[in-house]
Structure formats: C-alpha cells, structure tokens
Design an enzyme around this catalytic site. Structure first.
Site, short mmCIF file in Angstrom:
data_model
loop_
_atom_site.label_atom_id
_atom_site.label_comp_id
_atom_site.label_asym_id
_atom_site.label_seq_id
_atom_site.Cartn_x
_atom_site.Cartn_y
_atom_site.Cartn_z
N ILE A 1 -13.61 0.69 -1.22
CA ILE A 1 -15.04 0.99 -1.20
C ILE A 1 -15.33 2.06 -0.16
O ILE A 1 -15.03 1.89 1.02
CB ILE A 1 -15.86 -0.27 -0.83
N GLY B 1 -11.23 -1.81 1.80
CA GLY B 1 -10.30 -1.19 0.85
C GLY B 1 -10.80 0.05 0.15
O GLY B 1 -11.03 1.07 0.79
N LYS C 1 -12.92 -5.52 11.31
CA LYS C 1 -13.72 -4.64 10.47
C LYS C 1 -15.15 -4.54 10.99
O LYS C 1 -15.78 -3.47 10.94
CB LYS C 1 -13.69 -5.14 9.03
N GLY D 1 -2.00 -15.95 -4.79
CA GLY D 1 -1.70 -14.74 -4.03
C GLY D 1 -2.91 -14.12 -3.34
O GLY D 1 -2.83 -13.03 -2.79
N ARG E 1 13.93 -1.40 6.17
CA ARG E 1 15.21 -1.62 5.50
C ARG E 1 15.27 -0.75 4.26
O ARG E 1 14.38 -0.81 3.41
CB ARG E 1 15.35 -3.09 5.09
N VAL F 1 0.83 -1.20 0.00
CA VAL F 1 0.00 0.00 0.00
C VAL F 1 0.86 1.25 0.00
O VAL F 1 0.67 2.17 -0.81
CB VAL F 1 -0.96 0.02 1.21
N GLY G 1 -5.61 -4.90 -1.95
CA GLY G 1 -4.67 -4.59 -3.03
C GLY G 1 -4.06 -3.22 -2.85
O GLY G 1 -4.67 -2.34 -2.25
N GLU H 1 -2.48 -15.61 2.19
CA GLU H 1 -1.09 -15.57 2.62
C GLU H 1 -0.62 -16.96 3.04
O GLU H 1 -1.42 -17.87 3.24
CB GLU H 1 -0.95 -14.59 3.78
#
Lengths: 437, 437
Positions: free
Chosen positions: B146, B144, B215, B197, B56, B24, B312, B200
């Site tokens: 929406i 996300g 949520k 994908g 990093r 993100v 995403g 996870e």
C-alpha cells in the site's frame, strides 16, 4: 534532515502566482497565508504569494484575499521575474493553456487541477515542462484530495498495473447512491443533488460522463505509460440509468456505479466510462455519497484502493499544496520531476472489441421455450451465459441473464437481437458488470 | 517524456545489489529479471543485478535465482564500485544496519523494508543518506504494497495531518476477524492463523504489537515531521482480547481491531498500538482477513483511506521496486529525494495523558443503586459518561458503559476502582473506542 539544515538551505523566498480565485483558488490562498511557517520549514524556503489573478477584483469570495494581491492581469503576473511557482485553478482550455505554457517557458513550475485541459492536450504541456526543465504537477485533477496520480507514477512504477477502476465523479456517485438507497428515479435524485450543491445547474459534464472521461484518460496514461486523450475514451453517462436498473442490481446483490475504467489488454488499453453493476461485496460498492475512490489491480501488489473526498475547495487545495511543496523543494534543490513516461505507446482498443460482461433483464412472455430461445440468441452471437434467473409468472415474467466475458459488440448485437424477438416484450435493463457476481 | 528521450538518457546500466533472498528478496530478483525491458524504459537506464547476498548458497528458495548471482559476502557486494542501488531485505538490526550504512557511505542509494531497524534507529540512517547525498527509501516497511509513506511525505505535505489510524499487521487482523466472524477465542484463532501461514510459529512480534508499534513510529514521524522511535510507542497486543470482548463489541455494532494510532494533540503527538472498538460503519471496520489499511485525517483533505495487501513476497516486492525505480531515476538525473523532515520536533505525550474513550462491560449485582454507584465512580474520576446500557437480570446482569473522552490514566483509574466495588462482580471487558459509536 534536521531543522538546522532546513534553515541553512533557506535562501531566497520562492514566489507563487495563483491563477483563479474561486472555490479552490481561495482555499489555496488561505492555506498559503495561514500555513506559511510550516510550509517554509517543509520546503526549506518561504513561499510568498506574488499575486492572485482574477477576472473581477470585486467578486464575492469564500475567503478574504488581501486586496493588494489581486490582479486582473494574469499574463503580467505569470511573466514576473520573481514568480517561481504557478498555481492554475481557472479551469477550461483557454486562457488556462496559454498561461500554463507562458509560465513553463519562463522557467516557473506549474501545478494545475485542470483535468479537461490535461485530457485534451496534456502532451503539449508535458513537452513544454520537459523542454523548460521545470515541473508540471496535477494530483488535484483526478479524485481531488486522494493521492492517486503519485502512487501510480511513483509507488507502482516497478509493478505492472493491469486495471484501474475509479469512482471519480462525486455528483454521479451521489445521484446513484440516492437511487440505490431510496429507490429514487434519476430525475428526482438529480434535483436533490442540485438542491444540496452536489450537482451544478448545468450538470451535463458530470451526468454525461465527460468529467469522468477526462480523468479516465489521465489515469490510463499514467497507469500504462502511454498517451490517452479524452477523445479516446468510450463514454456513457448515467442519464439512462433507471430505478428499474438499480432495483435489478439490488435483486442480485449488486449496486450501480459510474466507473472510469482503464484496462490493459495485451499490448492495448481499453479506456471507458459507463455505468456498471458491481457486487456489494466489492470495495468500490462501499463508496457512498459524493466520495471518490480508485481501485487498482496490479501484477505484484494485487488489489489496492484509495478513498477520500474527490471535490470541494479544501480537499482540492490540499492536493494542490502537496504538489506545490514538492515543486518548491525541487526548486530549492535544483531538481525536477522525472516527467511523464509514455514509452509504451499503446493503441486504444475500440469499445466494440473490448471484452465486457452484460447483465440483461428481460420482460418475457410466460411460455415454454422462452429460455431456450434467449439462450440460443446468446449462443448464436458467440456469447456464453454465466447465469440465468427466471422470475414471476404470466404478464410479470422476467428473465435475468448474466453473460460470461465477450466482445462488447457481440453483447450489444445480442441485446439488439433480443429486442426484436417475439417472446421478448421488453429489454428492461442492460448493464455491464464488473467484479465477481 | 517520449521514448526517444528515454533512450537518449540511457547511458550506463545501474548496478543493483540485493541483500537477502527470502520471501521478499526472491520476488525482487524475479521482478528485476522478468521486467528488465520495462524497468529500463521507466528508469532511462537498464538495471543489472550485480549480486544477491545470502546466508547459505544452497538454501531452498521460492524463486530460482541464477547461481552466479549468489554470494555469501554481503559486505564485499555492497563495496563493489559498480553497485549503485542496494535492496536490503534481510530484516532485523544487524547486519542490516551495518550494510545499509556501508552502502550509503559508498554513495549507493538504499531501499529497505526493515521497519524494526527504521523504528529503532532511523535517524542514523537518514543522516547517513543526507551526508552521502544519496537516497534512502522504505515504502515497503509499512503496510506492504500500500502506498502510504509517499502520500504522507509528498501528497499531504502541504496539509496538516491530524491523525493516522492503521491496520498495519495482517496476522492480528486475521485473528480478530476470525474471532468476530466465528466467535472463536484468541487461542483458537491464532492456531488457525498459524496453520494457514498467516502467523509464525513464534507469533510474539505480531500478537504483542511490536510489529505494529514499529510501523506506528514510522507513520508518526512522517505524518508529523518529527522523530518517533519504537520505544516512544505505547503498546498493547491482542493476547488479552477475549471472545467476550468481541461479542460485547458486536452487541453495540462495533468490531475489535488492533490499530496503530498516531495523533497530533496541540504541539505533542500521541503514538500507540492497542486493541480498539470501532463502529462497523467506519471504513477501517470493513478491512477483513490479512488485509491492511491506513486511515488518515487531515485539516484540508479530510478523511482518506489507503487499502491493500500488507504483507507477502510479491506485494512487498512491488513496493520495493517502486522505490528502486524512483532512486534509479534520481541517479540518472543526478538528484536525490528531499529526505526526512523532522523540523517540528514534537514531544511524545505519555499514554496516561492521552485523551481516549473507554467501553467498559461489567457483571453487576442486580440491585437498585448499581447504576448510580458506577456513575458516581466515573464522575469522581472526572470522566463523563456517553452512554450506559443495562442488560439481563439476576446473576446475568450486565452494565455497559461508554465514556466520553478523558485522559487515559483517569479512565484506567476508574476501571481499577470499579474492580474493587462491592456491586461489581467482574469487569468483563475494557476496551478503548475510536470513531463515533
């Protein structure tokens, strides 16, 4: 914010004037009276109705309104010192515009559901609100209860919206849905809609697309940070949609919808209302009856859809109250909204230059060479063909052509030329296409 | 607002700190850099990235970030005087919480996508923002791209929301969709989701419903003007959902979805996450693959649905940018948002007392009296039966029962008792039901 802090903030009550007490206004009054404790807690101050302006004191109403609130003097009501918030649900251009301007100039914030006025003369109102340092909100003007303007103004403000497609008129969606479900003709479906109260006695504003065009102008303005008025919007209604068109759509797994479309094309916008064939797999195809939905495509968020009731007293009043509470909170905190952003100042692309796709269904002579002749006609107008389907034989031979994208004028010219071709007995159906077919 | 006024307002640039540069964060940085001119026009001031805090410096990233912006000193970045807006997309409880609190205390506004932190300790953050007089926004934390939190907070604030049902976890929706479409088992569908994908390597947070529960807590808090934390949420994941459950749903025209449900019941709220059978005719049933949708029922607006991509990098970044622009506008105008309203202060109803409906599928002995015995068992627990269907004969005899509404504990006790009945060979499927079946 804790309850304590809410109470601490609760200073003076805020005065509300309601202009108009029809289907929406009477529900606004009811919700203000019945929800007073919750609204006060949410605002941080009580909301008190100072008056409800009506044309006739004794008119029949859906909701009983305390007689001492009613007045026929709308101008006097708006001018009162103790009116902080004004709800305009009269509709039409005047006296609504004059009253809204008087309210804004007096420092009141205004919520309106008046899409016709906003689409005709929105900038005058926006500038008056900006000048007065007050709020002007109008979520209810597009798609009734569905939160769509605020998402476009705020939630998507960091994104680039590229296209908005809305089913924003319940009457026409009801009619098209009936035609699709029962194979009804337009007149028959309209008569049923009128009987059930989904269409008015004079349905012109709905079926000719004027209502949707006003909403398209508002959606385009907000989505693309520019100013679009109703007169910029290309408009076709649904009166020419036949049972044959609907059947033709059905045969290719599509459905006919009246869409308000606002699209970004380079630096320009295209804003239009017309019947469209969309595949049944598209989210908008699932919107049935008098429901509304707005489909939004944007660079980062991707595809979004907002769905709900687009009309009716209570749903519209819900949107009005949402705006009213927001404006009231701003009053309590001494703030105002950011106002309309029109920095992009985009030109509106003429319909002829707008890129569209056509579905054309032709009754043709069953002769060798028909397909070649038709294909040549498309090619000569610079239009590529996406798919062709030939059906039936003899007198019933039909040729269905779906084009690739091309300027609308080139497509229209192609169709015009097809009408004159020897082999083409009739152009049975012409319709624009949206979504992958 | 005209372009001129925008320019007139444009005084000093606003400084942005981005904490975290993963999927993100890297998209947020890209959109800020690529969209700088549009964002400046929309805000009324340029947005300038002061730094991007990472763990990093040399980690591989989806988007190339200018090396001079990267820093490993997140605390130092937040403390800078020229940072007005902070984007927290690190995730997890610490160091995210500490950094957000430091940012708020220093007067910066904060946007975060951190649902876990908000659901665990939101009130600490809300109070810090209130105290500092700055903004805290978090649209990206739920569903996300929406827009759902802002509609609940603002658009529906004049209405009474009665129920929120959301498909708010794309991983589990993808798995359940595969099970529905291909008859796959849970393990098989999970393996496919991991390969592609959508899940996870350690899928616990998704498949056990922890993500959806966080949520649900956020949705319930905003919808009902109260405070609900993750630990208040009843939670069942999808690991126990079998191919048989999905087939059983299919046989009755339903589909299995993992829903986050927040419901008003009198003065209390019920907040829960569990698999649910909903009829295919319900709008939520059409939400396929990894998409998200939130269905809202309210007194006046009626039913609304918000649909789009729930996860995403780019969709989530779109929501973050929307909040960022809003906060930046507030900075320009010297305002802040109204903050979280929790005046209603509602108790959370225990799951056992929450009214639900069950679908129960039983493998039974093919004997006279089985149906009567089962019906008696329901009756003895005070549960009425809505529908019963008997299928198959002999060893394959199945009894499918759909109950009327009853307290969840009574339904659970009924099922427990059925398991012990002589005639019942196996309780093949137990699932709660939402929507008219």
């Amino acid at each position: 914010m804790s309850s304590n802090k809410t109470t601490a903030r609760a200073v003076e009550p805020l005065g509300v004037a309601v202009l108009g007490c029809g289907v929406v206004g009477s529900q606004v009054v009811r919700l203000l009276l019945e929800g007073d404790a919750d609204l006060a807690a949410r605002v941080g101050a009580p909301l008190e109705i100072r008056g409800v302006a009506v044309r006739r004191l004794d008119a029949p109403r859906d909701v009983e309104v305390p007689a001492d609130l009613l007045t026929t003097d709308a101008h006097g009501l708006v001018a009162r010192d103790d009116v902080d918030l004004v709800v305009e649900v009269i509709g039409g251009i005047e006296p609504a515009r004059g009253l809204i301007l008087e309210a804004l100039e007096s420092g009141a914030s205004v919520v309106t559901a008046n899409k016709a006025l906003l689409a005709e003369d929105g900038p005058t109102l926006y500038e008056a609100a900006e000048k007065a340092g007050t709020d002007l909100y109008y979520e209810a003007a597009v798609a009734g209860a569905i939160p769509i303007l605020r998402p476009l103004r705020d939630s998507l403000v960091g994104d680039q919206v590229t296209k908005v497609m809305g089913i924003v008129n319940g009457t026409t969606n009801y009619i098209l849905d009936k035609m699709d479900t029962y194979g009804a003709g337009f007149e028959e479906a309209l008569a049923e809609a009128q009987e059930l109260g989904y269409a008015e006695a004079d349905p012109t504003a709905d079926i000719e697309g004027f209502d949707a065009a006003a909403k398209a102008a508002i959606l385009a303005s907000l989505a693309f940070h520019t100013r679009v008025t109703a007169s910029d919007v290309y408009r076709e209604g649904i009166t020419e949609v036949t049972a044959g068109d609907v059947a033709s759509a059905k045969a290719m797994g599509s459905v006919v919808k009246l869409l308000a479309i606002a699209e970004l094309d380079g630096d320009e916008v295209s804003v239009r209302v017309h019947p469209v064939m969309i595949p049944r797999s598209h989210a908008l195809a699932t919107v049935r009856g008098a429901y509304n939905a707005v489909f939004v495509e944007s660079d980062s968020a991707g595809d979004l859809m907002f769905y709900g009731q687009g009309a009716g007293g209570e749903p519209t009043a819900s949107a009005v109250l949402g705006d009213l509470v927001t404006m009231a909170r701003h009053k309590v905190l001494g703030m105002r909204s950011f106002g309309e952003s029109a920095y992009a100042d985009r030109a509106v692309r003429p319909m002829g230059d707008t890129v569209t796709r056509y579905h054309v269904s032709l009754d043709v002579a069953d002769k060798a060479g028909v397909l070649a002749a038709v294909a040549t006609d498309f090619a000569e107008h610079g239009v590529s063909i996406n798919a062709v389907r030939q059906e039936g034989r003899g007198a019933d031979a039909q040729l269905v052509v779906v084009s690739h994208e091309a300027p609308d004028a080139a497509l229209a010219a192609t169709v015009q030329h097809l009408r004159e071709m020897e082999y083409v007995r009739d152009v049975a159906s012409v319709m624009r296409v949206e979504g992958a077919v």
